[in-house]
Design a protein around this motif. Structure first.
Motif, short mmCIF file in Angstrom:
data_model
loop_
_atom_site.label_atom_id
_atom_site.label_comp_id
_atom_site.label_asym_id
_atom_site.label_seq_id
_atom_site.Cartn_x
_atom_site.Cartn_y
_atom_site.Cartn_z
N LEU A 144 0.82 -1.20 0.00
CA LEU A 144 0.00 0.00 0.00
C LEU A 144 0.86 1.25 0.00
O LEU A 144 1.93 1.29 0.60
N SER A 145 0.34 2.28 -0.66
CA SER A 145 0.96 3.60 -0.59
C SER A 145 -0.18 4.61 -0.41
O SER A 145 -1.36 4.25 -0.52
N PHE A 146 0.19 5.84 -0.13
CA PHE A 146 -0.81 6.86 0.16
C PHE A 146 -0.49 8.10 -0.65
O PHE A 146 0.66 8.52 -0.72
N PHE A 194 -5.78 19.59 7.62
CA PHE A 194 -6.92 18.70 7.41
C PHE A 194 -6.85 18.17 5.98
O PHE A 194 -7.25 18.84 5.04
N LYS A 195 -6.34 16.96 5.86
CA LYS A 195 -6.07 16.39 4.54
C LYS A 195 -6.75 15.05 4.38
O LYS A 195 -7.05 14.36 5.34
N SER A 196 -6.89 14.68 3.13
CA SER A 196 -7.43 13.38 2.75
C SER A 196 -6.39 12.69 1.88
O SER A 196 -5.70 13.35 1.09
N TYR A 197 -6.30 11.37 2.04
CA TYR A 197 -5.30 10.59 1.31
C TYR A 197 -5.95 9.37 0.68
O TYR A 197 -6.72 8.67 1.33
N ALA A 198 -5.58 9.11 -0.57
CA ALA A 198 -6.03 7.90 -1.25
C ALA A 198 -5.18 6.74 -0.77
O ALA A 198 -3.96 6.86 -0.63
N VAL A 199 -5.82 5.62 -0.50
CA VAL A 199 -5.13 4.37 -0.17
C VAL A 199 -4.92 3.67 -1.51
O VAL A 199 -5.88 3.30 -2.18
N MET A 200 -3.66 3.51 -1.89
CA MET A 200 -3.32 3.01 -3.22
C MET A 200 -2.63 1.66 -3.15
O MET A 200 -1.85 1.40 -2.24
N GLN A 201 -2.93 0.82 -4.13
CA GLN A 201 -2.21 -0.43 -4.32
C GLN A 201 -2.10 -0.66 -5.82
O GLN A 201 -3.11 -0.63 -6.53
N ASP A 202 -0.88 -0.87 -6.29
CA ASP A 202 -0.64 -1.07 -7.72
C ASP A 202 -1.29 0.05 -8.54
O ASP A 202 -1.96 -0.19 -9.54
N GLU A 203 -1.12 1.28 -8.07
CA GLU A 203 -1.63 2.48 -8.74
C GLU A 203 -3.15 2.51 -8.85
O GLU A 203 -3.71 3.26 -9.66
#
Length: 168
Positions: free
Chosen positions: A6-8, A55-64
């Motif tokens: 996972l990446s963010f 106050f931020k939001s982050y996408a939880v990414m896997q394999d783009e």
């Protein structure tokens, strides 16, 4: 799927449609969200892309590919609450139970600590056993229980508030 992969990524315009779809699944099918009507991309933009860098939001990414998102929102609008953030973790329905939540939560806790937050709170519908267990097993303590505070699907719903200290 392996959660170590996972990446963010900070949520940007390119993530809003998918984040909206993820959230609206929970709006339409569950009591995870207390919204009763789907949100638009514009409404999600206002919720996720704030002018305040804390106050931020982050996408939880896997394999783009986006698997969900995490965010820190303002807990209350009064200045004394500025040391507290309200967090949310939303995963695609098919990603729940695949151990994506823990790294996502650990990531948002690190981001919160780096931004100077002292306490994080999470608000959970009382009937959402998996989320309650998730926060409890992640070191969050129940700090409030509100009975019949919301109404959805023709039923009264309770909420549980959890909190955890992440900063000095």
């Amino acid at each position: 799927m392996n959660c170590e992969e996972l990446s963010f990524a900070e949520i940007g315009e390119e993530h809003l449609a998918e984040a909206t779809d993820i959230y609206n699944y929970y709006v339409l099918n569950t009591t995870v969200s207390f919204h009763t009507k789907q949100l638009t991309i514009q409404e999600m933009r206002r919720n996720m892309l704030t002018d305040d860098p804390r106050f931020k939001s982050y996408a939880v990414m896997q394999d783009e590919e986006m698997q969900g998102y995490v965010l820190i929102a303002r807990h209350k609008s009064k200045q004394a609450y500025d040391v507290t953030g309200e967090i949310s973790v939303y995963l695609k329905p098919e990603c729940t139970g695949k151990k994506f939540g823990r790294p996502a939560l650990a990531f948002i806790e690190r981001m919160a600590a780096e931004q100077g937050f002292h306490t994080l709170v999470a608000t959970v519908c009382s009937e959402n056993g998996p989320s309650r267990s998730f926060f409890e097993s992640s070191g969050y303590e129940q700090s409030a229980y509100y009975r019949e505070i919301g109404r959805k699907f023709g039923r009264w719903l309770d909420i549980v508030v959890y909190q955890k200290r992440v900063g000095a």
